[in-house]
Motif scaffolding. Structure first.
Motif, mmCIF file in Angstrom:
data_model
loop_
_atom_site.group_PDB
_atom_site.id
_atom_site.type_symbol
_atom_site.label_atom_id
_atom_site.label_comp_id
_atom_site.label_asym_id
_atom_site.label_seq_id
_atom_site.Cartn_x
_atom_site.Cartn_y
_atom_site.Cartn_z
ATOM 1 N N GLN A 123 0.810 -1.215 0.000
ATOM 2 C CA GLN A 123 0.000 0.000 0.000
ATOM 3 C C GLN A 123 0.850 1.275 0.000
ATOM 4 O OE1 GLN A 123 -0.613 -2.636 2.244
ATOM 5 N NE2 GLN A 123 -2.085 -3.423 0.755
ATOM 6 N N GLU A 124 2.092 1.170 0.407
ATOM 7 C CA GLU A 124 2.965 2.340 0.441
ATOM 8 C C GLU A 124 3.548 2.607 -0.946
ATOM 9 O OE1 GLU A 124 4.923 2.485 4.804
ATOM 10 O OE2 GLU A 124 5.406 0.690 3.627
ATOM 11 N N HIS A 125 3.789 3.861 -1.223
ATOM 12 C CA HIS A 125 4.376 4.265 -2.501
ATOM 13 C C HIS A 125 5.599 5.117 -2.242
ATOM 14 C CE1 HIS A 125 1.007 2.731 -4.782
ATOM 15 N NE2 HIS A 125 0.207 3.283 -3.881
ATOM 16 N N ILE A 126 6.571 5.003 -3.133
ATOM 17 C CA ILE A 126 7.775 5.829 -3.039
ATOM 18 C C ILE A 126 7.797 6.738 -4.252
ATOM 19 C CG2 ILE A 126 10.303 5.834 -3.073
ATOM 20 C CD1 ILE A 126 10.135 3.122 -1.611
ATOM 21 N N PHE A 127 8.012 8.007 -4.007
ATOM 22 C CA PHE A 127 8.105 8.995 -5.075
ATOM 23 C C PHE A 127 9.490 9.614 -5.048
ATOM 24 C CE2 PHE A 127 3.633 8.732 -4.029
ATOM 25 C CZ PHE A 127 3.059 8.593 -5.283
ATOM 26 N N VAL A 128 10.112 9.692 -6.206
ATOM 27 C CA VAL A 128 11.406 10.359 -6.326
ATOM 28 C C VAL A 128 11.144 11.715 -6.963
ATOM 29 C CG1 VAL A 128 13.684 10.301 -7.404
ATOM 30 C CG2 VAL A 128 12.694 8.196 -6.483
ATOM 31 N N GLU A 129 11.523 12.765 -6.262
ATOM 32 C CA GLU A 129 11.351 14.133 -6.761
ATOM 33 C C GLU A 129 12.587 14.550 -7.529
ATOM 34 O OE1 GLU A 129 8.781 16.925 -3.885
ATOM 35 O OE2 GLU A 129 10.671 16.256 -3.013
ATOM 36 N N VAL A 130 12.369 15.085 -8.722
ATOM 37 C CA VAL A 130 13.475 15.590 -9.530
ATOM 38 C C VAL A 130 13.068 16.933 -10.128
ATOM 39 C CG1 VAL A 130 14.325 13.283 -10.153
ATOM 40 C CG2 VAL A 130 12.693 14.422 -11.645
ATOM 41 N N ASN A 131 14.069 17.728 -10.475
ATOM 42 C CA ASN A 131 13.817 18.845 -11.372
ATOM 43 C C ASN A 131 14.506 18.457 -12.669
ATOM 44 O OD1 ASN A 131 16.566 19.520 -11.124
ATOM 45 N ND2 ASN A 131 16.184 21.162 -9.673
ATOM 46 N N GLU A 132 14.728 19.370 -13.568
ATOM 47 C CA GLU A 132 15.321 18.991 -14.854
ATOM 48 C C GLU A 132 16.734 18.435 -14.732
ATOM 49 O OE1 GLU A 132 15.002 22.088 -17.731
ATOM 50 O OE2 GLU A 132 12.860 22.311 -17.396
ATOM 51 N N LYS A 133 17.451 18.819 -13.669
ATOM 52 C CA LYS A 133 18.857 18.435 -13.569
ATOM 53 C C LYS A 133 19.227 17.602 -12.353
ATOM 54 C CE LYS A 133 20.491 22.347 -16.179
ATOM 55 N NZ LYS A 133 21.520 23.294 -16.390
ATOM 56 N N ARG A 134 18.477 17.695 -11.280
ATOM 57 C CA ARG A 134 18.900 17.089 -10.010
ATOM 58 C C ARG A 134 17.815 16.236 -9.385
ATOM 59 N NH1 ARG A 134 23.510 16.883 -10.604
ATOM 60 N NH2 ARG A 134 24.738 18.719 -10.896
ATOM 61 N N VAL A 135 18.266 15.282 -8.575
ATOM 62 C CA VAL A 135 17.371 14.513 -7.726
ATOM 63 C C VAL A 135 17.201 15.322 -6.450
ATOM 64 C CG1 VAL A 135 17.063 12.374 -6.439
ATOM 65 C CG2 VAL A 135 18.164 12.326 -8.695
ATOM 66 N N LEU A 136 15.961 15.653 -6.122
ATOM 67 C CA LEU A 136 15.683 16.488 -4.958
ATOM 68 C C LEU A 136 15.428 15.668 -3.696
ATOM 69 C CD1 LEU A 136 13.340 19.055 -6.717
ATOM 70 C CD2 LEU A 136 15.819 19.218 -6.344
ATOM 71 N N GLY A 137 15.065 14.408 -3.869
ATOM 72 C CA GLY A 137 14.813 13.550 -2.735
ATOM 73 C C GLY A 137 13.839 12.441 -3.085
ATOM 74 N N ALA A 138 13.592 11.568 -2.129
ATOM 75 C CA ALA A 138 12.626 10.491 -2.298
ATOM 76 C C ALA A 138 11.840 10.386 -1.006
ATOM 77 C CB ALA A 138 13.333 9.171 -2.602
ATOM 78 N N TYR A 139 10.536 10.188 -1.159
ATOM 79 C CA TYR A 139 9.697 10.097 0.030
ATOM 80 C C TYR A 139 8.675 8.974 -0.089
ATOM 81 C CZ TYR A 139 6.353 12.922 -2.656
ATOM 82 O OH TYR A 139 5.502 13.391 -3.624
ATOM 83 N N LEU A 140 8.192 8.557 1.068
ATOM 84 C CA LEU A 140 7.261 7.453 1.199
ATOM 85 C C LEU A 140 5.875 8.005 1.513
ATOM 86 C CD1 LEU A 140 7.375 4.285 1.519
ATOM 87 C CD2 LEU A 140 7.714 4.706 3.943
ATOM 88 N N THR A 141 4.855 7.460 0.858
ATOM 89 C CA THR A 141 3.471 7.839 1.196
ATOM 90 C C THR A 141 2.667 6.608 1.525
ATOM 91 O OG1 THR A 141 2.691 7.710 -1.087
ATOM 92 C CG2 THR A 141 3.466 9.854 -0.311
#
Length: 166
Positions: free
Chosen positions: A148-166
């Motif tokens: 049931q949990e999901h992981i999202f990786v946040e990026v902008n055009e050039k960098r990985v900003l982080g990853a979080y769990l929902t």
């Protein structure tokens, strides 16, 4: 709106990417060329970062960057951004999160008509829900999560900003 439950912030993600780039170089020390293929969207940003880091660490190794477009929920059509001769090449397929292994399995499709020397896979986050016989060769972080949990990786055009769990 609830605060995001980060498992990787930007600085930790950058350290993981640096480590994985060094692992790639260690495991492919004899190679003169590497093909880095990112699965759009987030995987392409991660692939670009990996390519840049490899170039920083090993200027003698040529790297070429490609991207794959596919619908991760129903990956019937798998499109490579351009064609090339992949025979005898080392290909590294990059995605943000490995869940069941399905996306990485379908990402192999464009290369099946060629005869690459090696195909390796890299993910920033690996989950433990494998349903397909594909395991990443390079992993930033492995997590045990519920389905049931999901992981999202946040990026902008050039960098990985982080990853979080929902």
């Amino acid at each position: 709106m609830a605060a995001k439950n980060y498992i990787l912030d930007q600085s930790v993600a950058e350290k993981k990417l640096r480590r994985m780039a060094l692992e790639i170089l260690e495991n492919n020390a004899e190679e003169k060329e590497l093909i880095i293929v990112g699965i759009e969207e987030s995987g392409s940003v991660i692939a670009r970062n990996i390519r840049d880091l490899i170039g920083e660490f090993a200027t003698q190794i040529k790297t070429e960057l490609f991207s794959i477009k596919l619908d991760k929920r129903a990956p019937k059509e798998v499109e490579l951004d351009r064609q090339a001769d992949f025979n005898g090449k080392v290909i590294i397929i990059v995605d943000d999160v490995a869940n069941s292994g399905k996306t990485l399995l379908y990402a192999l499709k464009p290369f099946l008509d060629h005869h690459p020397r090696k195909i390796q896979t890299l993910v920033l986050v690996e989950r433990s829900h494998n349903s397909f016989p594909v395991r990443p060769d390079y992993v930033g972080v492995s997590l045990s999560t519920t389905l049931q949990e999901h992981i999202f990786v946040e990026v902008n055009e050039k960098r990985v900003l982080g990853a979080y769990l929902t």
